[in-house]
Scaffold this motif. Structure first.
Motif, PDB file in Angstrom:
ATOM      1  N   SER A  80      95.551  75.313 -43.386  1.00  0.00           N
ATOM      2  CA  SER A  80      96.704  74.892 -42.586  1.00  0.00           C
ATOM      3  C   SER A  80      97.451  76.068 -41.958  1.00  0.00           C
ATOM      4  CB  SER A  80      97.660  74.084 -43.457  1.00  0.00           C
ATOM      5  OG  SER A  80      97.962  74.826 -44.623  1.00  0.00           O
ATOM      6  N   MET A  81      97.184  77.293 -42.425  1.00  0.00           N
ATOM      7  CA  MET A  81      97.850  78.461 -41.833  1.00  0.00           C
ATOM      8  C   MET A  81      97.055  79.027 -40.662  1.00  0.00           C
ATOM      9  SD  MET A  81      99.381  80.658 -45.014  1.00  0.00           S
ATOM     10  CE  MET A  81      98.119  80.327 -46.201  1.00  0.00           C
ATOM     11  N   GLY A  82      95.992  78.348 -40.269  1.00  0.00           N
ATOM     12  CA  GLY A  82      95.073  78.922 -39.303  1.00  0.00           C
ATOM     13  C   GLY A  82      94.131  79.854 -40.039  1.00  0.00           C
ATOM     14  N   PRO A  83      93.293  80.602 -39.321  1.00  0.00           N
ATOM     15  CA  PRO A  83      92.337  81.450 -40.016  1.00  0.00           C
ATOM     16  C   PRO A  83      93.025  82.575 -40.786  1.00  0.00           C
ATOM     17  CG  PRO A  83      91.894  81.350 -37.642  1.00  0.00           C
ATOM     18  CD  PRO A  83      93.209  80.701 -37.868  1.00  0.00           C
TER      19      PRO A  83
ATOM     20  N   LYS B 111     100.127  65.564 -46.866  1.00  0.00           N
ATOM     21  CA  LYS B 111     100.483  66.228 -45.618  1.00  0.00           C
ATOM     22  C   LYS B 111     100.745  65.120 -44.621  1.00  0.00           C
ATOM     23  CE  LYS B 111      98.605  69.794 -42.566  1.00  0.00           C
ATOM     24  NZ  LYS B 111      97.319  70.448 -42.213  1.00  0.00           N
ATOM     25  N   THR B 112     102.006  64.867 -44.381  1.00  0.00           N
ATOM     26  CA  THR B 112     102.353  63.691 -43.589  1.00  0.00           C
ATOM     27  C   THR B 112     103.706  63.886 -42.906  1.00  0.00           C
ATOM     28  OG1 THR B 112     103.131  61.402 -43.814  1.00  0.00           O
ATOM     29  CG2 THR B 112     103.137  62.713 -45.803  1.00  0.00           C
ATOM     30  N   ASN B 113     103.887  63.172 -41.815  1.00  0.00           N
ATOM     31  CA  ASN B 113     105.171  63.238 -41.100  1.00  0.00           C
ATOM     32  C   ASN B 113     106.304  62.618 -41.911  1.00  0.00           C
ATOM     33  OD1 ASN B 113     104.325  64.599 -38.803  1.00  0.00           O
ATOM     34  ND2 ASN B 113     103.530  62.725 -37.874  1.00  0.00           N
ATOM     35  N   PHE B 114     105.961  61.901 -42.956  1.00  0.00           N
ATOM     36  CA  PHE B 114     107.018  61.332 -43.802  1.00  0.00           C
ATOM     37  C   PHE B 114     107.651  62.400 -44.704  1.00  0.00           C
ATOM     38  CE2 PHE B 114     104.399  57.633 -42.749  1.00  0.00           C
ATOM     39  CZ  PHE B 114     105.383  56.837 -42.177  1.00  0.00           C
ATOM     40  N   VAL B 115     107.052  63.572 -44.755  1.00  0.00           N
ATOM     41  CA  VAL B 115     107.678  64.675 -45.494  1.00  0.00           C
ATOM     42  C   VAL B 115     108.620  65.418 -44.554  1.00  0.00           C
ATOM     43  CG1 VAL B 115     107.291  66.887 -46.646  1.00  0.00           C
ATOM     44  CG2 VAL B 115     105.784  64.955 -47.129  1.00  0.00           C
ATOM     45  N   LYS B 116     109.874  65.535 -44.963  1.00  0.00           N
ATOM     46  CA  LYS B 116     110.880  66.207 -44.135  1.00  0.00           C
ATOM     47  C   LYS B 116     111.005  67.683 -44.500  1.00  0.00           C
ATOM     48  CE  LYS B 116     111.577  62.465 -42.080  1.00  0.00           C
ATOM     49  NZ  LYS B 116     110.752  62.352 -40.855  1.00  0.00           N
ATOM     50  N   ASN B 117     110.930  67.960 -45.774  1.00  0.00           N
ATOM     51  CA  ASN B 117     111.025  69.342 -46.244  1.00  0.00           C
ATOM     52  C   ASN B 117     109.883  69.629 -47.200  1.00  0.00           C
ATOM     53  OD1 ASN B 117     113.676  69.978 -45.064  1.00  0.00           O
ATOM     54  ND2 ASN B 117     114.360  68.365 -46.460  1.00  0.00           N
ATOM     55  N   VAL B 118     109.276  70.793 -47.041  1.00  0.00           N
ATOM     56  CA  VAL B 118     108.212  71.202 -47.954  1.00  0.00           C
ATOM     57  C   VAL B 118     108.732  71.128 -49.382  1.00  0.00           C
ATOM     58  CG1 VAL B 118     106.725  73.113 -48.668  1.00  0.00           C
ATOM     59  CG2 VAL B 118     107.210  72.753 -46.244  1.00  0.00           C
ATOM     60  N   GLY B 119     107.929  70.594 -50.262  1.00  0.00           N
ATOM     61  CA  GLY B 119     108.396  70.490 -51.638  1.00  0.00           C
ATOM     62  C   GLY B 119     107.261  70.539 -52.644  1.00  0.00           C
ATOM     63  N   ILE B 120     107.638  70.908 -53.848  1.00  0.00           N
ATOM     64  CA  ILE B 120     106.702  70.903 -54.969  1.00  0.00           C
ATOM     65  C   ILE B 120     107.399  70.222 -56.138  1.00  0.00           C
ATOM     66  CG2 ILE B 120     105.470  72.329 -56.660  1.00  0.00           C
ATOM     67  CD1 ILE B 120     105.503  74.564 -54.497  1.00  0.00           C
ATOM     68  N   ILE B 121     106.702  69.324 -56.781  1.00  0.00           N
ATOM     69  CA  ILE B 121     107.214  68.750 -58.023  1.00  0.00           C
ATOM     70  C   ILE B 121     106.166  68.992 -59.108  1.00  0.00           C
ATOM     71  CG2 ILE B 121     107.715  66.582 -59.236  1.00  0.00           C
ATOM     72  CD1 ILE B 121     109.117  65.637 -56.677  1.00  0.00           C
TER      73      ILE B 121
ATOM     74  N   LEU C  29     102.194  68.680 -54.202  1.00  0.00           N
ATOM     75  CA  LEU C  29     102.623  69.446 -53.033  1.00  0.00           C
ATOM     76  C   LEU C  29     102.906  68.487 -51.883  1.00  0.00           C
ATOM     77  CD1 LEU C  29      99.823  72.215 -53.024  1.00  0.00           C
ATOM     78  CD2 LEU C  29     101.829  72.040 -54.499  1.00  0.00           C
ATOM     79  N   MET C  30     104.022  68.730 -51.186  1.00  0.00           N
ATOM     80  CA  MET C  30     104.403  67.873 -50.055  1.00  0.00           C
ATOM     81  C   MET C  30     104.682  68.728 -48.835  1.00  0.00           C
ATOM     82  SD  MET C  30     106.977  65.640 -52.330  1.00  0.00           S
ATOM     83  CE  MET C  30     107.215  66.981 -53.476  1.00  0.00           C
ATOM     84  N   VAL C  31     103.978  68.423 -47.764  1.00  0.00           N
ATOM     85  CA  VAL C  31     104.062  69.256 -46.570  1.00  0.00           C
ATOM     86  C   VAL C  31     104.132  68.369 -45.330  1.00  0.00           C
ATOM     87  CG1 VAL C  31     102.797  70.967 -45.201  1.00  0.00           C
ATOM     88  CG2 VAL C  31     102.715  71.079 -47.680  1.00  0.00           C
ATOM     89  N   PRO C  32     105.017  68.702 -44.377  1.00  0.00           N
ATOM     90  CA  PRO C  32     105.021  67.934 -43.127  1.00  0.00           C
ATOM     91  C   PRO C  32     103.742  68.196 -42.324  1.00  0.00           C
ATOM     92  CG  PRO C  32     106.628  69.720 -43.048  1.00  0.00           C
ATOM     93  CD  PRO C  32     106.049  69.713 -44.419  1.00  0.00           C
ATOM     94  N   GLU C  33     103.420  67.246 -41.460  1.00  0.00           N
ATOM     95  CA  GLU C  33     102.179  67.328 -40.675  1.00  0.00           C
ATOM     96  C   GLU C  33     102.153  68.600 -39.808  1.00  0.00           C
ATOM     97  OE1 GLU C  33      99.869  64.525 -40.871  1.00  0.00           O
ATOM     98  OE2 GLU C  33      98.591  66.107 -40.080  1.00  0.00           O
TER      99      GLU C  33
ATOM    100  N   THR D 213     104.839  79.244 -42.057  1.00  0.00           N
ATOM    101  CA  THR D 213     103.793  80.057 -42.683  1.00  0.00           C
ATOM    102  C   THR D 213     104.173  80.510 -44.084  1.00  0.00           C
ATOM    103  OG1 THR D 213     103.295  80.846 -40.484  1.00  0.00           O
ATOM    104  CG2 THR D 213     102.264  82.025 -42.274  1.00  0.00           C
ATOM    105  N   THR D 214     105.444  80.883 -44.266  1.00  0.00           N
ATOM    106  CA  THR D 214     105.876  81.364 -45.584  1.00  0.00           C
ATOM    107  C   THR D 214     105.690  80.279 -46.638  1.00  0.00           C
ATOM    108  OG1 THR D 214     107.515  82.685 -44.451  1.00  0.00           O
ATOM    109  CG2 THR D 214     107.757  82.468 -46.828  1.00  0.00           C
ATOM    110  N   HIS D 215     106.105  79.059 -46.297  1.00  0.00           N
ATOM    111  CA  HIS D 215     105.949  77.958 -47.243  1.00  0.00           C
ATOM    112  C   HIS D 215     104.489  77.707 -47.572  1.00  0.00           C
ATOM    113  CE1 HIS D 215     110.103  76.187 -46.058  1.00  0.00           C
ATOM    114  NE2 HIS D 215     110.185  77.094 -47.007  1.00  0.00           N
ATOM    115  N   LEU D 216     103.659  77.712 -46.536  1.00  0.00           N
ATOM    116  CA  LEU D 216     102.232  77.455 -46.761  1.00  0.00           C
ATOM    117  C   LEU D 216     101.616  78.558 -47.612  1.00  0.00           C
ATOM    118  CD1 LEU D 216     101.262  76.210 -43.187  1.00  0.00           C
ATOM    119  CD2 LEU D 216     101.474  74.831 -45.256  1.00  0.00           C
ATOM    120  N   GLN D 217     102.081  79.784 -47.375  1.00  0.00           N
ATOM    121  CA  GLN D 217     101.581  80.907 -48.169  1.00  0.00           C
ATOM    122  C   GLN D 217     101.957  80.733 -49.642  1.00  0.00           C
ATOM    123  OE1 GLN D 217      99.629  83.722 -47.031  1.00  0.00           O
ATOM    124  NE2 GLN D 217      99.354  83.634 -49.246  1.00  0.00           N
TER     125      GLN D 217
END
Lengths: 104, 152
Positions: A41-44, B65-75, B99-103, B108-112
């Motif tokens: 999801s971050m790209g490559p 990973k869906t548009n129903f997620v408003k804020n990245v979250g972890i439970i 893990l909850m992520v918007p579409e 990038t920081t959150h995904l990292q």
């Protein structure tokens, strides 16, 4: 031995980095130089260069997803492995691939 | 992004995977990660259909990973009673990171950070230490530390 590969999973969140890390770690333990590009999801992430692709003994695709940039690996032996198997048993996967390539 | 004590659920008692994902979705709605627990739940289930997010040694990492997620979250949920889940080692699950992520535009920081958490789950030392902690404060601090963008 240099091995390159690509991991990708449906959401690109968890299994993509897990498979890449698992394979790279297993490579270290087996004394192979393994580099896995993550198409998540971050790209490559950790992108394989053309030079690295050319130097590789084979290409390991840890995914059942669509992979981009496959033209880098033209003429190379490409092995596709289920991403979950790569996370569960990365050493066995590498050993099996190396054997398969050696026998070819 | 840091985990707070509210993101940590201990002594969870559920009958099965679906009941757990419903409970997590409801909590996510209370915490403001989503406006729709129902749709978040459906997204978790949809992802499980691709292939199970069960790992090994009692861990699972369901994600939506869906548009129903408003804020990245972890439970993080720790279960009192292990539940059935398709896992690599065919063992039941006791420790769940949802893990909850918007579409789009998750950041990038959150995904990292989510990526860091996922790869930590390959480490025996992480799993062992996590299980030694028994209160929400210590657990949320430990996970936050391990997810830090420097950890990669």
């Amino acid at each position: 031995m240099n091995i390159v590969g690509i991991s990708a999973c449906p959401a690109g969140l968890a299994h993509t980095p897990m498979a890449a890390k698992a394979l790279e770690k297993a490579g270290k333990e087996l004394d192979y130089n393994v580099k896995i590009e993550q198409q998540g999801s971050m790209g490559p992430v950790n992108v394989i260069t053309q030079e690295e692709a050319d130097d590789a003994a084979f290409v390991l695709i840890a995914s059942d997803q669509k992979i981009t940039g496959m033209n880098r690996f033209k003429g190379k032996k490409v092995i596709r492995v289920d991403i979950n198997v790569c996370i569960k048993a990365p050493k066995a996967v590498l050993k099996k691939c190396v054997t398969a390539v050696g026998e070819a | 992004m840091e985990l707070s004590e509210k993101d940590i659920l201990l002594h969870v008692k559920v009958a099965d995977r679906d009941e757990l994902l419903r409970l997590i979705s409801k909590r996510a709605e209370e915490l403001g990660n989503t406006n729709s627990a129902e749709n978040l739940f459906k997204a978790f289930i949809e992802r499980e259909k691709d292939y199970s997010t069960g790992l090994q040694e009692g861990f699972a990492i369901p994600h939506a990973k869906t548009n129903f997620v408003k804020n990245v979250g972890i439970i993080y949920a720790r279960l009192d009673i292990p539940i059935d889940w398709e896992t690599y080692d065919d063992q039941p699950v006791t420790d769940v990171f949802a893990l909850m992520v918007p579409e789009a535009n998750a950041g990038t920081t959150h995904l990292q950070m989510l990526s860091n958490l996922a790869t930590e789950l390959l480490e025996d030392s992480f799993k062992q230490h996590l299980r030694e902690l028994d209160n929400q404060k210590d657990i949320s601090e430990y996970i936050s530390k391990k997810m830090g963008v420097d950890v990669l």
